[in-house]
Design a protein around this motif. Structure first.
Motif, mmCIF file in Angstrom:
data_model
loop_
_atom_site.group_PDB
_atom_site.id
_atom_site.type_symbol
_atom_site.label_atom_id
_atom_site.label_comp_id
_atom_site.label_asym_id
_atom_site.label_seq_id
_atom_site.Cartn_x
_atom_site.Cartn_y
_atom_site.Cartn_z
ATOM 1 N N ASN A 132 -93.461 67.059 47.229
ATOM 2 C CA ASN A 132 -93.187 67.057 48.682
ATOM 3 C C ASN A 132 -94.448 66.920 49.533
ATOM 4 N N HIS A 133 -95.556 66.566 48.902
ATOM 5 C CA HIS A 133 -96.812 66.417 49.652
ATOM 6 C C HIS A 133 -97.539 65.106 49.323
ATOM 7 N N LEU A 134 -96.915 64.213 48.601
ATOM 8 C CA LEU A 134 -97.636 63.013 48.183
ATOM 9 C C LEU A 134 -97.912 62.077 49.346
ATOM 10 N N ASP A 135 -96.943 61.877 50.219
ATOM 11 C CA ASP A 135 -97.174 60.991 51.370
ATOM 12 C C ASP A 135 -98.320 61.508 52.237
ATOM 13 N N ILE A 136 -98.350 62.811 52.455
ATOM 14 C CA ILE A 136 -99.427 63.413 53.250
ATOM 15 C C ILE A 136 -100.772 63.162 52.570
ATOM 16 N N THR A 137 -100.801 63.327 51.262
ATOM 17 C CA THR A 137 -102.042 63.144 50.510
ATOM 18 C C THR A 137 -102.511 61.696 50.558
ATOM 19 N N MET A 138 -101.576 60.760 50.419
ATOM 20 C CA MET A 138 -101.961 59.348 50.460
ATOM 21 C C MET A 138 -102.478 58.972 51.852
ATOM 22 N N ASP A 139 -101.969 59.608 52.898
ATOM 23 C CA ASP A 139 -102.508 59.379 54.240
ATOM 24 C C ASP A 139 -103.946 59.885 54.337
ATOM 25 N N VAL A 140 -104.225 61.036 53.732
ATOM 26 C CA VAL A 140 -105.588 61.570 53.701
ATOM 27 C C VAL A 140 -106.521 60.586 52.980
ATOM 28 N N ILE A 141 -106.058 60.055 51.858
ATOM 29 C CA ILE A 141 -106.865 59.097 51.101
ATOM 30 C C ILE A 141 -107.060 57.811 51.892
ATOM 31 N N ASP A 142 -106.008 57.348 52.566
ATOM 32 C CA ASP A 142 -106.145 56.154 53.400
ATOM 33 C C ASP A 142 -107.180 56.368 54.501
ATOM 34 N N ASP A 143 -107.184 57.555 55.092
ATOM 35 C CA ASP A 143 -108.190 57.848 56.121
ATOM 36 C C ASP A 143 -109.593 57.741 55.530
ATOM 37 N N TYR A 144 -109.760 58.264 54.321
ATOM 38 C CA TYR A 144 -111.072 58.209 53.670
ATOM 39 C C TYR A 144 -111.462 56.764 53.379
ATOM 40 N N LEU A 145 -110.538 55.986 52.853
ATOM 41 C CA LEU A 145 -110.839 54.582 52.548
ATOM 42 C C LEU A 145 -111.153 53.798 53.817
ATOM 43 N N ASP A 146 -110.416 54.059 54.885
ATOM 44 C CA ASP A 146 -110.696 53.387 56.156
ATOM 45 C C ASP A 146 -112.121 53.679 56.632
ATOM 46 N N GLU A 147 -112.574 54.880 56.376
ATOM 47 C CA GLU A 147 -113.910 55.295 56.825
ATOM 48 C C GLU A 147 -115.017 54.675 55.975
ATOM 49 N N HIS A 148 -114.719 54.393 54.698
ATOM 50 C CA HIS A 148 -115.773 53.975 53.771
ATOM 51 C C HIS A 148 -115.701 52.523 53.337
ATOM 52 N N LEU A 149 -114.686 51.792 53.786
ATOM 53 C CA LEU A 149 -114.576 50.376 53.458
ATOM 54 C C LEU A 149 -114.760 49.524 54.707
ATOM 55 N N GLU A 150 -115.144 48.276 54.508
ATOM 56 C CA GLU A 150 -115.279 47.352 55.624
ATOM 57 C C GLU A 150 -113.920 47.110 56.285
ATOM 58 N N ASP A 151 -113.962 46.703 57.543
ATOM 59 C CA ASP A 151 -112.732 46.526 58.314
ATOM 60 C C ASP A 151 -111.764 45.553 57.650
ATOM 61 N N ARG A 152 -112.285 44.559 56.965
ATOM 62 C CA ARG A 152 -111.388 43.562 56.352
ATOM 63 C C ARG A 152 -110.554 44.153 55.230
ATOM 64 N N TYR A 153 -110.949 45.315 54.723
ATOM 65 C CA TYR A 153 -110.167 45.991 53.694
ATOM 66 C C TYR A 153 -109.364 47.156 54.272
ATOM 67 N N CYS A 154 -109.216 47.181 55.583
ATOM 68 C CA CYS A 154 -108.521 48.282 56.253
ATOM 69 C C CYS A 154 -107.428 47.730 57.168
ATOM 70 N N PRO A 155 -106.327 47.239 56.610
ATOM 71 C CA PRO A 155 -105.257 46.676 57.428
ATOM 72 C C PRO A 155 -104.514 47.766 58.190
ATOM 73 N N PRO A 156 -103.746 47.375 59.188
ATOM 74 C CA PRO A 156 -102.913 48.366 59.887
ATOM 75 C C PRO A 156 -101.999 49.085 58.903
ATOM 76 N N ARG A 157 -101.757 50.350 59.166
ATOM 77 C CA ARG A 157 -100.914 51.136 58.272
ATOM 78 C C ARG A 157 -99.470 50.639 58.333
ATOM 79 N N GLU A 158 -98.847 50.619 57.166
ATOM 80 C CA GLU A 158 -97.431 50.270 57.075
ATOM 81 C C GLU A 158 -96.656 51.520 56.645
ATOM 82 N N PRO A 159 -95.362 51.579 57.002
ATOM 83 C CA PRO A 159 -94.548 52.706 56.521
ATOM 84 C C PRO A 159 -94.564 52.750 54.998
#
Length: 228
Positions: A194-221
């Motif tokens: 019951n916490h996987l979606d929340i965790t993947m959002d945390v990881i996405d935030d980290y990846l957005d911060e550490h990857l170039e913009d071209r590897y950071c597309p808008p979030r999808e559901p």
């Protein structure tokens, strides 16, 4: 999601591989949980990790360690599984020779294997380790850790206590300019029930911060079925 079979150190290994449309895209390798505890490449957490990099335009591979599914061989207490991971990365890189870097994401046992792999492969630029089994394995081999990465863990993890993760990570030395970040997931257990979606959002935030913009597309559901 093409099925692939490639050569491993003990015979064939079974995987799922998504090639990027960009011939110069980076690569990501996904490592599964413990083979003796029901771990396999189609476990919900490796699948979520796989989809995460796929959305970002990476070439991405997940696979079954030896003895699981159609992968040949028998469980080898981590040593052989580390060899499997190295062969898997080699196989993926053979099709992506212009890849500028690679990332490794692993869950539980797979996180331990991933941390060992990045010590041996300088092209690994970052890592995600979920539920790192700090109370089961020795992490003294990280001396020092050569890449930055994120460690997530549940505050209600009864298998790997949160305090133990903090204790071990705080002692890990890192190379200059690198950092191991930790993020506790409030209320989560070892399996992120019951916490996987929340965790993947945390990881996405980290990846957005550490990857170039071209590897950071808008979030999808997120696709239904990952959380549970």
């Amino acid at each position: 999601m093409p099925e692939v079979i490639f050569a491993g150190p003990e015979g064939r290994l079974e995987g799922r591989y998504h090639p990027s449309d960009d011939p110069a895209a980076p690569c990501a390798l996904i490592l599964s949980p413990h083979p003796k505890a029901g771990g396999h490449m189609d476990h919900r957490i490796p699948v979520a990790m796989y989809e995460q990099y796929k959305r970002r335009g990476f070439s991405v591979l997940r696979f079954n360690f030896r003895g699981i599914g159609r992968s040949m061989g028998v469980y080898d207490n981590g040593q052989g599984e580390l060899q499997d991971a190295a062969y898997a990365l080699d196989w993926m890189q053979s099709f992506n020779q212009n890849a500028p870097f690679s990332w490794v994401s692993g869950y539980s046992f797979g996180a331990w294997i991933g941390m060992q792999l990045l010590m041996r492969r300088p092209e690994v630029a970052g890592f995600i380790s979920m539920s790192l089994p700090t109370n089961t394995y020795d992490f003294a081999f990280l001396a020092p850790c050569p890449a930055s990465g994120l460690v997530t863990y549940g505050t209600n993890d009864s298998i790997v206590p949160a305090d133990d993760v903090d204790r071990v990570v705080e002692k890990i030395r890192v190379q200059k300019g690198t950092q191991i970040s930790t993020h506790p997931i409030e209320g989560a257990d070892h399996f992120y029930t019951n916490h996987l979606d929340i965790t993947m959002d945390v990881i996405d935030d980290y990846l957005d911060e550490h990857l170039e913009d071209r590897y950071c597309p808008p979030r999808e559901p997120r696709l239904l079925g990952f959380d549970g």
